[in-house]
Structure formats: C-alpha cells, structure tokens
Design a protein around this motif. Structure first.
Motif, PDB file in Angstrom:
ATOM      1  N   ASN A 289      56.379   8.688  30.130  1.00  0.00           N
ATOM      2  CA  ASN A 289      55.551   7.869  29.230  1.00  0.00           C
ATOM      3  C   ASN A 289      54.102   7.941  29.706  1.00  0.00           C
ATOM      4  N   SER A 290      53.201   8.307  28.803  1.00  0.00           N
ATOM      5  CA  SER A 290      51.783   8.424  29.181  1.00  0.00           C
ATOM      6  C   SER A 290      51.028   7.178  28.736  1.00  0.00           C
TER       7      SER A 290
ATOM      8  N   GLN B  74      51.004  -2.128  30.128  1.00  0.00           N
ATOM      9  CA  GLN B  74      52.284  -1.700  30.722  1.00  0.00           C
ATOM     10  C   GLN B  74      52.922  -0.587  29.918  1.00  0.00           C
ATOM     11  N   THR B  75      53.868   0.081  30.546  1.00  0.00           N
ATOM     12  CA  THR B  75      54.781   0.987  29.852  1.00  0.00           C
ATOM     13  C   THR B  75      56.098   0.944  30.621  1.00  0.00           C
ATOM     14  N   GLN B  76      57.094   1.659  30.110  1.00  0.00           N
ATOM     15  CA  GLN B  76      58.378   1.699  30.812  1.00  0.00           C
ATOM     16  C   GLN B  76      58.505   3.012  31.585  1.00  0.00           C
TER      17      GLN B  76
ATOM     18  N   TYR C 182      59.104  -0.722  22.131  1.00  0.00           N
ATOM     19  CA  TYR C 182      57.657  -0.471  21.971  1.00  0.00           C
ATOM     20  C   TYR C 182      57.035   0.126  23.229  1.00  0.00           C
ATOM     21  N   MET C 183      57.500  -0.316  24.400  1.00  0.00           N
ATOM     22  CA  MET C 183      56.865   0.146  25.641  1.00  0.00           C
ATOM     23  C   MET C 183      57.437   1.468  26.140  1.00  0.00           C
ATOM     24  N   ASP C 184      58.303   2.065  25.334  1.00  0.00           N
ATOM     25  CA  ASP C 184      58.786   3.429  25.621  1.00  0.00           C
ATOM     26  C   ASP C 184      57.972   4.361  24.739  1.00  0.00           C
ATOM     27  N   PHE C 185      56.878   4.865  25.298  1.00  0.00           N
ATOM     28  CA  PHE C 185      55.909   5.595  24.470  1.00  0.00           C
ATOM     29  C   PHE C 185      56.437   6.932  23.969  1.00  0.00           C
TER      30      PHE C 185
ATOM     31  N   MET D 199      61.254   5.624  32.445  1.00  0.00           N
ATOM     32  CA  MET D 199      62.622   5.932  31.997  1.00  0.00           C
ATOM     33  C   MET D 199      63.078   7.258  32.594  1.00  0.00           C
TER      34      MET D 199
ATOM     35  N   TYR E 234      49.605   3.328  21.636  1.00  0.00           N
ATOM     36  CA  TYR E 234      49.785   4.764  21.361  1.00  0.00           C
ATOM     37  C   TYR E 234      48.525   5.384  20.764  1.00  0.00           C
TER      38      TYR E 234
END
Lengths: 481, 183
Positions: free
Chosen positions: B149-150, B140-142, A284-287, B144, B69
């Motif tokens: 990731n925005s 939060q976001t990841q 989920y947190m990988d947008f 990678m 999102y």
C-alpha cells in the motif's frame, strides 16, 4: 397461531440470550477496566476476553432477531419447530466450543478472525484455531438451515417477486405483501449471502491449514470475504429488529397495522442492494483495493441511510407525531431504540466517509458507533420484543415508575459509556488495545468513565433480565391445559 | 484538528436528532383529540428524502476528492520509504527490505516535501498509523501480506512522529510502535 412448542422454544432462546448478554457485558466492562488500569490482565487474557465478548454479542443479537422474526412469521405461515430447536441445540454447542477455544485454547484473534492471524497466533493452543473454525461451521450450518427454512416457508405462500413486494411498485396490486414479510425476506437474503461468504472463508482457511504450506490464500480476497460476512450479518441483525417494529409497533400502540406502499417496497429493495455493497468501507485503508470499489463503499454507505431514515424512521415519526397512542414499555423501547439506531447511523456515515476514515479507522470511533446502534438500538428492539412476548397474555404493559427508573438507568449508563468511546475516537485512541501507550493521555481516563457508566447499563439490563426471564420461565413450564 | 471538527459535527447532529424525537414523543401526549397525525405525509416525506439525498450528494462530492488515493496523485515524491511490518515491529528503510533478512534503519524526513511510504507486511495484517508529537492520528494505511500500500504525505511540522499498529495482530499489538523524525 403460535403453538405452545413455539412459545416454549422462544422462551428458552430468550432466557439463554439474556444470560449470555449479562456475561458478555461483564466481559466488556472487564476490558474497559483493564484499559483504565483499574485491574491488570495479561495481554492474552484480555484478547481472549475480547474475542469471547465480540463473538458472543454478535451471535446472541443475531439469533435474537431470528427468534423474533420466526415467532411473528407464524402469523403468516407455518414455521418448522424442529428446525428452530435444531438451531437452538447447534447454537448452544457452537457457543460452548467457542468459549472452550477462547478460555482453554487461548484463541484470541478477535471475532472477525481476520486472515491470516488465526494461523499465526503464537499465543493459542495448536488445536484452538481449527476448533474455532469448526465451531463457526456449526453455527453457520445451523443459522443457514434456519434462514433457508424460513425462506422456504414464505415461498410456499408468496412468489419470489411477491416476497420482494414488486407488485406494489405498480398501481392497484392484487396481492398485498405485509411489510413484515417484505423486510424479513430482504433481511434473510442478506443473512444467507453473508453466511455463504462465511462458509467460503472457513473452507479457504481449512484448505490452507491442511495443505502443509502448498496453498496460501490471498489476503485481500480473504479480507473482502470476511467483511462481506461480518458487516452484512451485523447490519442484517438490526434489520431483523426493524421487521419486528413494522409488525408490532402499531399493534401495541393501539393503531391500525402498517401497510406496504410503493415507497416502502422500493426502499427495502434498495436497502438489499446497498447493504450488500456497503462493506467495502471496511477496506478503505487498503489502498490496493480498486478505487472504484472504495467509492462504491462510500456511496452505498450514504445511500443505505436514505431508505432507512426516509422511509422507516420517517414512518415511525409519522406514527407518533400528534397521534394519541398507548405508550407502554414495548413501544417506548422501540422508539428509544430507533433514536439509538439513527445516532449510531450518523456515527457510521461519518466514519464511512473516506477522508474521515483516514483519521478514524480502527480508533475507538468504530466501537463507538457500532455500540450505539447495537447497545442502544438493536438490543432495545429485541428487549421490546422479549417484553411483548413474555407479557402478551398477562397485560401488564403500563409504564410504571420502576419501568421509568430502569429506562433512565439504561439511558444514562448507555449514553455515558458511548460518549467515552466517541471522545476516545476523536482523541485518536486505538481500538483493541489491552493497555494504552503513556502518550495517549485521555485513553485510560476515558476507559474508567466508560466502565463506570457501563455498570449502570448492566444494572438496568439485570432488571430487564429478571422481569422478562421470570415470565419466560412461566411459559417454559406451562402446560397446554 | 479534523477529529475535533468531526466530533462536534456528530454531537450537533445527534443533539438535533434527539430533540426531534423528544418533541415527537411529547406531541403524542397532547390532549387534543382533533390532532390525528401529519397531513400531506407523502409530500413531506418526498421533500425530506430529497433534502437528505441532496445533502449526502454534496457531502460525497466534497469529500471523495479528498480521499487519500487522490491526494498528491500528480506529484513526484521526493523520498520513498519502504516499510515492512511484522509481529511486533515496524522496519523502515530508504532501501528495499529483503523479506528473508529484514533490516530497518532510523529515518529522518524533510518537512514540506512529499514522502511516499510503501507499506507491506511479512506475516499478518497490521495498521501503519502515523501520530504527530501531540499523539494525534494524522494519516494511515494498512500493511497487508502479499501487497504494498502506497501512502503519500507532506509533513508540515518538524518533530518526532510515532507509528502505531491499528490492526489487531496478536497479543503484542499495543506495543508495536516505531518512530521517525521530520526536520
């Protein structure tokens, strides 16, 4: 019926699993004591412990489910003793190599070995990552061969559609698929799919490792594959335990055996689909993951609860509510395990809601919910089977005071240990931290509480370990005459 | 805070489930031989599943639109912050960060204005988790490698915010932190 060889290999598995379980609990307690600043480990030592704890727990409770299902499947079809033994030998070899990688090679990237950390882990020996992948390959081959072998055996007696009980979706089915066979099939399909994903991940790792920088994997693809494997196998091992409940709960309770109905068949076929698609909630947190897959993740996670609660849990409630049954340590462990499964499931569904996950992802809420349905769910299912297996010819299943005290210790220890995790999750405490930043006021205090209650849980497990393993040793050294 | 509501909601559901199971367990000890289980079990099961399905449907329809999102999707951010995570530091900058020569700068953000963090990683997976001055995780976001990731957010309170890594990234994982100010 079950041969003496099968009883012996099952006993050997159970003793090995329980020894490793006790050691892995101690590793978990050491982690919480370090987080609570009661002891002081170097960060590398903490993460090697954490990796060993995770891979050992996942491994032993997966094989515990397989051992139980293999043993009970002998009631319907002949299973292969050689492959059971082969899986045991390879599992022991795999575990020894894994522990060598973590404790000698300092492999510390976590049991999920999320790409590309194992390739960029400066703390480990150069050989530790390829050796870890070799160990996983050995385990993957052993478990894949074992799962395929069990599927092949049931396919000799039932067609594929019968294994999935599709004939029960029509009226008056001519062939009855026992619920145990249906659930084992659904679970083994999931297990085989997850192990194939693991093999693909390992092959991709090796391709990059040996390419001298000419080939680089896609991080998003690797993450999807890793969680497809990790999530699926962690859930399927629970369903292996559920298959055992369907087979022996009624039997040990002195009630008629459960039968497959249209809604049981429908529920487990739906479970197969939902469980294979729910893993998207790990991303989920990988947008950058397509939004459609994120929503499928939430819907599949929600929908997976309907067959589980509406059919399996409801069936167990119906089997007990105002029904005079014979309570014993076995069905009591199953019953309490179902409560742990339900409560852990509630924590999981809450976390699988995307708008909650944004404040819970990778906090202590995650180990909170998966320890609930493992330590207070799946472990109890397996302990119930172990007890039943070890006492089936001795008939000493009555609930004694000692049993009640042990159960009490297990419950108090388990609940206290889990509440410390849930409160930590609600306090935004990150998971997988060797020590906590000073600003997270409650973190180390909760870790101390968690460690204390986990010691009570360990005490109860040691009593179960003694009672079960002494009888398993008896079976192991028994002669055919 | 959202986390407190979540914990209370969970504890209430866990307590209700436990009470139901305890009640069911003790019902099996009743000394009444006429009681042989539930009557019309299939109908009760049907209603139970229907209620469960409707409840989950309501939860999904309420919560999915609140997913990160979709939040602020139609608005134009007033500030864009580039974030590069690496073992074991976060680099934040208003300018693009060169992967070969990564440099960050101290960041001050406006309150009540939309900010977009464009988050990537220069080595392994990291987490980019923003904690407020009370050390509560707010979003939060990841991070990678190979992807950006925005993450969009409006800070309604001025103060010092902390960034923690929430994805295991090596032995320095718990010390990987950064800060920025909102005023």
């Amino acid at each position: 019926m079950e041969s003496l060889n099968l009883k012996k290999i099952t006993s050997l598995w159970i003793i090995t699993i329980l020894v490793l379980f006790v050691v892995a609990i101690v590793l978990g307690i050491v982690m919480r004591l370090n987080q609570g600043e009661v002891i002081k480990l170097e960060p590398l030592a903490f993460y090697t412990n954490m990796t060993t704890h995770g891979i050992t727990m996942i491994g032993i409770w997966f094989v515990a489910g397989m051992v139980s299902v293999n043993y009970l499947m002998e009631r319907y079809v002949k299973t292969s003793y050689s492959i059971n033994l082969f899986a045991f030998v390879l599992t022991v070899i795999g575990v020894v190599i894994l522990w060598t990688c973590t404790y000698i090679g300092n492999f510390s990237s976590g049991w999920t070995f999320l790409y590309p950390l194992p390739l960029k882990d400066s703390g480990s020996a150069p050989w530790a990552t390829p050796m870890y992948l070799v160990a996983l390959t050995i385990l993957g081959i052993a478990w894949l061969v074992w799962s395929v072998s069990l599927m092949a055996q049931v396919l000799k007696k039932y067609s594929f559609s019968q294994l999935l009980a599709w004939q029960h979706l029509k009226s008056n089915p001519k062939v009855e698929t026992p619920p145990f066979i249906l659930i084992s099939t659904v679970t083994l399909i999931g297990v085989i799919a997850s192990l194939i994903a693991a093999v693909i991940v390992i092959v991709l790792y090796f391709a990059e490792y040996f390419s001298n920088g000419n080939f680089v994997n896609d991080a998003l693809l690797m993450k999807n594959l890793t969680y497809f494997f990790g999530h699926t196998i962690a859930n399927e091992m629970l369903y292996l335990g559920v298959a055992v409940i369907y087979e022996i709960f009624a039997e040990v309770s002195g009630r008629p055996k459960w039968k497959t109905t249209w809604y049981v068949a429908l529920a487990w076929n739906c479970s197969l689909v939902f469980i294979l698609t729910a893993f998207f909630h790990h991303l989920y947190m990988d947008f950058v993951q397509p939004e459609g897959l994120q929503i499928i993740g939430q819907l599949a996670s929600y929908l997976a609860s309907i067959p589980a609660v509406g059919v399996t849990v409801f069936t167990i409630i119906l089997a007990v509510y105002r029904v005079r049954i014979k309570w014993s340590i076995v069905n009591l462990l199953f019953f309490i395990g179902v409560i742990g499964w339900v409560i852990g499931g509630l924590g999981a569904v809450i976390d699988a809601t995307i708008s909650n996950n944004v404040v819970l992802h990778n906090t202590l809420w995650v180990p909170a919910h998966f320890h609930t349905y493992n330590a207070m769910g799946n472990v109890l299912f397996s302990l119930a089977f172990f007890y039943w297996f070890s006492t089936q010819h001795i008939k000493i299943l009555v609930i004694s005071n000692q049993t009640l005290y042990t159960m009490g210790l297990l419950l108090i220890g388990g609940i206290g240990f889990l509440i410390a995790f849930y409160m930590g999750g609600a306090d935004s405490v990150p998971r997988r931290y060797s020590t906590y930043p000073s600003g997270l006021a409650s973190a180390s205090y909760l870790a101390k509480i968690g460690a204390s209650f986990a010691m009570l849980y360990l005490g109860a497990v040691l009593i179960f370990f003694y009672n079960i393993s002494k009888r398993c040793f008896g079976i192991l050294y028994s002669s055919p005459y | 805070m959202q986390q407190d509501s979540i914990l209370h909601f969970f504890l209430i559901l866990a307590a209700i489930s436990t009470i139901v199971f305890v009640f069911v367990f003790f019902s099996s000890w009743q000394d009444d031989t006429n009681n042989e289980g539930v009557k019309n079990a299939l109908r009760k099961r049907f209603w139970f599943i229907l209620i469960l399905l409707v409840s989950l449907g309501i939860f999904a329809s309420v919560t999915i639109p609140k997913s990160p999102y979709f939040l602020f999707a139609d608005e134009v951010p007033s500030k864009i912050i580039h974030v590069s995570a690496m073992q074991y530091a976060f680099l934040l900058s208003e300018k693009n960060i060169d992967a070969k020569n990564p440099v960050g700068e101290s960041i001050i953000l406006p309150s009540n204005r939309l900010v977009e963090f464009r988050v990537t990683s220069l080595d392994v997976n990291h987490g980019f988790a923003i904690y407020n001055s009370e050390m509560q995780l707010i979003t939060q976001t990841q991070a990678m490698p190979g992807y950006v990731n925005s993450l969009r957010y409006k800070f309604d309170k001025p103060g010092k915010y902390q960034v923690l890594c929430l994805e295991l990234c090596g032995v320095g994982h718990p010390v990987m932190q950064s800060t920025f100010k909102v005023q």
